[in-house]
Design a protein around this motif. Structure first.
Motif, mmCIF file in Angstrom:
data_model
loop_
_atom_site.group_PDB
_atom_site.id
_atom_site.type_symbol
_atom_site.label_atom_id
_atom_site.label_comp_id
_atom_site.label_asym_id
_atom_site.label_seq_id
_atom_site.Cartn_x
_atom_site.Cartn_y
_atom_site.Cartn_z
ATOM 1 N N THR A 160 20.993 8.810 7.866
ATOM 2 C CA THR A 160 20.766 8.177 6.563
ATOM 3 C C THR A 160 19.925 9.068 5.661
ATOM 4 O O THR A 160 20.201 9.198 4.459
ATOM 5 C CB THR A 160 20.082 6.810 6.740
ATOM 6 N N VAL B 200 18.168 1.216 0.367
ATOM 7 C CA VAL B 200 18.003 -0.022 1.125
ATOM 8 C C VAL B 200 18.313 0.232 2.595
ATOM 9 O O VAL B 200 17.583 -0.213 3.492
ATOM 10 C CB VAL B 200 18.928 -1.126 0.555
ATOM 11 N N HIS B 201 19.400 0.962 2.850
ATOM 12 C CA HIS B 201 19.766 1.290 4.232
ATOM 13 C C HIS B 201 18.701 2.176 4.881
ATOM 14 O O HIS B 201 18.429 2.055 6.076
ATOM 15 C CB HIS B 201 21.121 1.996 4.265
ATOM 16 N N GLU C 296 15.443 2.222 4.229
ATOM 17 C CA GLU C 296 14.293 1.390 4.596
ATOM 18 C C GLU C 296 14.600 0.556 5.833
ATOM 19 O O GLU C 296 13.753 0.376 6.712
ATOM 20 C CB GLU C 296 13.906 0.487 3.423
ATOM 21 N N HIS C 297 15.839 0.059 5.913
ATOM 22 C CA HIS C 297 16.243 -0.715 7.088
ATOM 23 C C HIS C 297 16.221 0.156 8.343
ATOM 24 O O HIS C 297 15.726 -0.276 9.398
ATOM 25 C CB HIS C 297 17.643 -1.292 6.874
ATOM 26 N N ALA C 298 16.720 1.370 8.222
ATOM 27 C CA ALA C 298 16.734 2.286 9.371
ATOM 28 C C ALA C 298 15.317 2.607 9.827
ATOM 29 O O ALA C 298 15.042 2.684 11.034
ATOM 30 C CB ALA C 298 17.481 3.562 9.009
ATOM 31 N N ARG C 299 14.413 2.794 8.891
ATOM 32 C CA ARG C 299 13.016 3.068 9.245
ATOM 33 C C ARG C 299 12.380 1.869 9.935
ATOM 34 O O ARG C 299 11.642 2.016 10.912
ATOM 35 C CB ARG C 299 12.227 3.440 7.988
ATOM 36 N N ARG C 300 12.686 0.672 9.426
ATOM 37 C CA ARG C 300 12.119 -0.538 10.022
ATOM 38 C C ARG C 300 12.662 -0.756 11.437
ATOM 39 O O ARG C 300 11.911 -1.098 12.354
ATOM 40 C CB ARG C 300 12.449 -1.746 9.134
ATOM 41 N N VAL C 301 13.966 -0.534 11.608
ATOM 42 C CA VAL C 301 14.574 -0.687 12.932
ATOM 43 C C VAL C 301 13.957 0.298 13.922
ATOM 44 O O VAL C 301 13.644 -0.064 15.069
ATOM 45 C CB VAL C 301 16.105 -0.481 12.858
#
Length: 245
Positions: free
Chosen positions: A54, A129-130, A132-137
């Motif tokens: 990403t 957005v993706h 930030e989601h990847a970092r959170r996951v």
């Protein structure tokens, strides 16, 4: 071979300790945290791979945005120059016509570039957005890995503490058993067998088989200090009040 009945009973204590150490070793190998760790490590690696992919895609879009900004600024600069030339004195009719044509071409080019720039910026915003989601996951996966590792380490520490204690108990018991008797016991252990077991209700405590009458008669006749072996599995049989002979 002769062995005092008290020594034979200590063999049972030793066998009990060794059985517990075997169970502890098995528990150490089969802790559920081992499987959980493997899964958690895979999740972390997957999270890292997705984040890298990403981030790479985001970096490519950022470069496209910078390239488009540069191209748009170049078109605008050329447009300003042509407008200044067109507004200046001494411009002939043919040159004026050429400048007008170029300005129209530049206007169309600027529109195309700005549309492309807007599209890429929208893609970059969606990719953010993706990202930030990847970092959170990944963060959550790393936290889970850390928690499982801590649980695994605590479980191993508990097992190691018990093993150390039982190891000291074993050393103390071994010190009370004559060398030649201990050697027989240890050879059985080295072969993956139970070293000593009680004779309980006419059954061997190791192989669980009921002994035949002839062998039981021999046991009854054997002196209490005679070291006897199971005729089926070869384990040292220790006679107790529960032996039934």
């Amino acid at each position: 071979m002769k062995a005092d009945p008290a020594v034979q009973r200590r063999l049972l204590d030793l066998a009990e300790i060794d059985a517990e150490l075997t169970r502890l070793a098995h528990r150490r190998r089969t802790l559920p945290e081992h499987t959980e760790l493997t899964e958690a490590e895979a999740a972390v690696q997957e999270g890292k791979d997705k984040l890298i992919a990403t981030e790479t895609a985001a970096g490519d879009l950022d470069r496209d945005i910078r390239r488009l900004e540069h191209d748009v600024e170049g078109v605008r600069a050329r447009t300003r120059r042509d407008e200044q030339l067109l507004a200046g004195s001494g411009v002939g009719a043919k040159q004026a016509a050429d400048l007008q044509h170029e300005l129209q071409t530049l206007a169309r080019r600027q529109t195309v570039l700005e549309d492309e720039q807007l599209e890429v910026m929208e893609q970059r915003e969606a990719l953010g957005v993706h990202l930030e989601h990847a970092r959170r996951v990944l963060t959550e996966a790393e936290q889970r890995l850390s928690e499982i590792t801590e649980r695994r380490d605590n479980a191993l520490a508990d097992i190691d503490a018990v093993v150390a204690g039982r190891g000291r108990d074993r050393t103390a018991v071994v010190g009370e058993i004559p060398g030649e008797v201990l050697a027989i016991y240890e050879r059985r252990r080295e072969q993956g067998n139970v070293g000593a077991a009680p004779l309980r209700e006419r059954r061997c405590g190791a192989c669980r088989l009921e002994l035949d009458r002839t062998f039981l008669s021999q046991l009854r006749a054997a002196p209490a200090d005679e070291l006897v072996r199971c005729e089926e599995c070869g384990t040292i049989l220790v006679r107790t009040k529960e032996s039934g002979v």
